[in-house]
Design an enzyme around this catalytic site. Sequence first.
Site, PDB file in Angstrom:
ATOM      1  N   ASP B  66      17.352  -3.243 -35.233  1.00 54.50           N
ATOM      2  CA  ASP B  66      16.295  -3.214 -36.244  1.00 54.50           C
ATOM      3  C   ASP B  66      15.112  -2.441 -35.678  1.00 54.50           C
ATOM      4  O   ASP B  66      14.375  -2.932 -34.825  1.00 54.50           O
ATOM      5  CB  ASP B  66      15.893  -4.656 -36.582  1.00 54.50           C
ATOM      6  CG  ASP B  66      14.858  -4.715 -37.694  1.00 54.50           C
ATOM      7  OD1 ASP B  66      14.055  -3.760 -37.826  1.00 54.50           O
ATOM      8  OD2 ASP B  66      14.846  -5.721 -38.430  1.00 54.50           O
ATOM      9  N   GLU B 137      22.495   6.913 -31.337  1.00 56.10           N
ATOM     10  CA  GLU B 137      21.456   6.623 -30.348  1.00 56.10           C
ATOM     11  C   GLU B 137      20.842   7.845 -29.687  1.00 56.10           C
ATOM     12  O   GLU B 137      19.617   7.927 -29.483  1.00 56.10           O
ATOM     13  CB  GLU B 137      21.999   5.682 -29.255  1.00 56.10           C
ATOM     14  CG  GLU B 137      22.129   4.234 -29.671  1.00 56.10           C
ATOM     15  CD  GLU B 137      23.473   3.910 -30.318  1.00 56.10           C
ATOM     16  OE1 GLU B 137      24.153   4.849 -30.783  1.00 56.10           O
ATOM     17  OE2 GLU B 137      23.835   2.726 -30.354  1.00 56.10           O
TER      18      GLU B 137
END
Lengths: 260, 260, 260
Positions: B66, B137
Amino acid sequence: MDYETIAVEKSDIGIIITINRPQQRNSINNKLLEEINRVLDQVEEDERCRLVVLAGQPGTFCTGMDFEEFSSLKSQQGTAPLKTAPNPYMATLKRFTLIPRVVIAVVDGQVMAGGVGLAAASDLVIATPRSQFCLSEALWGLLPAMVTPFLVRRVGFQAAYRMTLTTAPVHSREALDMKLVDEISESPFDSVHRLWLRLSKLSVPTLRNLKEYFRKMWLINEAMENIAITEIERLSSDPRVIENISNYVKYGKFPWEGLA
Amino acid sequence: MDYETIAVEKSDIGIIITINRPQQRNSINNKLLEEINRVLDQVEEDERCRLVVLAGQPGTFCTGMDFEEFSSLKSQQGTAPLKTAPNPYMATLKRFTLIPRVVIAVVDGQVMAGGVGLAAASDLVIATPRSQFCLSEALWGLLPAMVTPFLVRRVGFQAAYRMTLTTAPVHSREALDMKLVDEISESPFDSVHRLWLRLSKLSVPTLRNLKEYFRKMWLINEAMENIAITEIERLSSDPRVIENISNYVKYGKFPWEGLA
Amino acid sequence: MDYETIAVEKSDIGIIITINRPQQRNSINNKLLEEINRVLDQVEEDERCRLVVLAGQPGTFCTGMDFEEFSSLKSQQGTAPLKTAPNPYMATLKRFTLIPRVVIAVVDGQVMAGGVGLAAASDLVIATPRSQFCLSEALWGLLPAMVTPFLVRRVGFQAAYRMTLTTAPVHSREALDMKLVDEISESPFDSVHRLWLRLSKLSVPTLRNLKEYFRKMWLINEAMENIAITEIERLSSDPRVIENISNYVKYGKFPWEGLA
């Protein structure tokens, strides 16, 4: 030389060992392991013999440990202490991966439990389309502990883990995709001959170098082998496992039927 | 019992945990990890409950960390020292691989970043055809550091490396080929029921033995887990990374747009 | 700057190194390794240059060690002691896996022996449909000792082992299935451009982190690298191997022809 559990055939390109226990669905007992190793001893004395083919019966390659022998041994042993290394099955798988010869498993039909290890530890596996591979150990409260290092080496972690967990059969096509099988062939001995055209060009010293070297390039070492042997001894001394197998041998009853 | 971030449903064959943060695109916050682990605590107390299914929302399984919570925590922390182990996300992945139950991820739709780890660490993954997996990522200057050990274990080095480097989505069919997914199904819960016919025959002690044993047959150990935790702490304390994520949360701006 | 063995082309997205020894079928000699590393030195000085493409000639990517140079060096050396690390070929493969840039091998046609290592150690491999990969070392009594760690990392144990043992060529489609190739393309440079749309979003520090981190997530370490270097030195000092290669260079005679 006479064998109880195998048939041995010498050809001009090598030797064929055929597991020959059709009445016991080609299961593995200590005699079988001893006789396979006796043949390998002879092979190692002859530099001209560079190919070892391991085959089964039509429709049944090998169905793993002989439950009747296991159950009978366990009832004799009583509370005997655990055996320690060496374990003859583990020693045989390891020998397949290190013997300076080419070891080819020719698979037709069923391959279960310890039979999967015999294939997985072979240099190459050629299977007929109707072949299927199954790790059923967990259903009995066992694990394919000695198969696992060689199976993970061949098919990777997840495929080996999934086969062990689900206990579901893997058919030849899927086995090829996961590299448990190197080739599917309707006539696997023809495939062996074709492969041998190239393989025959490798000398015994080269095969020795190759196998010793690849061992250093992967995870399997003596420590892992000992973990495997210790685990199988532990599990096969578990009273629940012994009872599960005994109930099957005596009454044809599966463990989960006992839960009802 | 009440949950903020998940819905929990008990059935006769086990328990279904549904990630229930549709407003946050099913992203992972600390509360989610805590609640998943609370359910697993209950599961471990009940030997009859042997199946844990982890599911997401229709079209979105889980989109990873998150970012809003991350950004808000980082702005509060200032220059706080690095956290050390245990890391709750890493601990959850590890727990999936060791809990003596069967953990099945039922995936429909998007799986991103940390969501890929939840799937990769599950025993089995069943995905709908429209599912896709993405490790995004590196775009933020991060790495899927804690996902990597479990992803390499499942799909091998190169497939994990390629996903991390290219940050490109992998669709269900390719995910099946690389074994990130074990089965593709239009109705994954039917597949769970079908799988359960065999899986239900495995006892809790056997599942414990199996999972503990397979851990010893692979590369992941505490040292590697600590390398993963240390790396994610180091990267997520990097001011460039914090700024990249903060700019996205505040202004919807991607890092490479900042280069213009 | 002038090069003997390669052609170097700078573009707006990176640098293309083309192995340029068509008369020697693009084999690898020390000069080639030195020149590739000289280019990589330049690349590392320029943060804007983040892509390195390694290509070969049409129809021949690289055919491995230059046998003529090997044979000539061996006849000069006589019984010189073994070289120790560093080995320039091994150092180059390792550098591909650690340099904080994206390294893409663009393969068209034949890839043999050491050429397979150059591809295997690249981050990504794009190959034309007519490409094929072959590890022929064992035919000469050698092993692809330095290729193996990187090939096992890319394709898993069994596929690397099978290629080494059978010495049979692997065609592009099979190479894709085993992940030796990441993409098959009729126009691989177009694929590079397309891939670069995403890859260009990764910074040099992120590429450095990524590569260093993934090294820790796999089996290759300095000890394994030294085993590889020691083995190749040992084998390439074996009089039988030297004679095998010398007979081929001088008389075009293969080792197994000498057995007749």
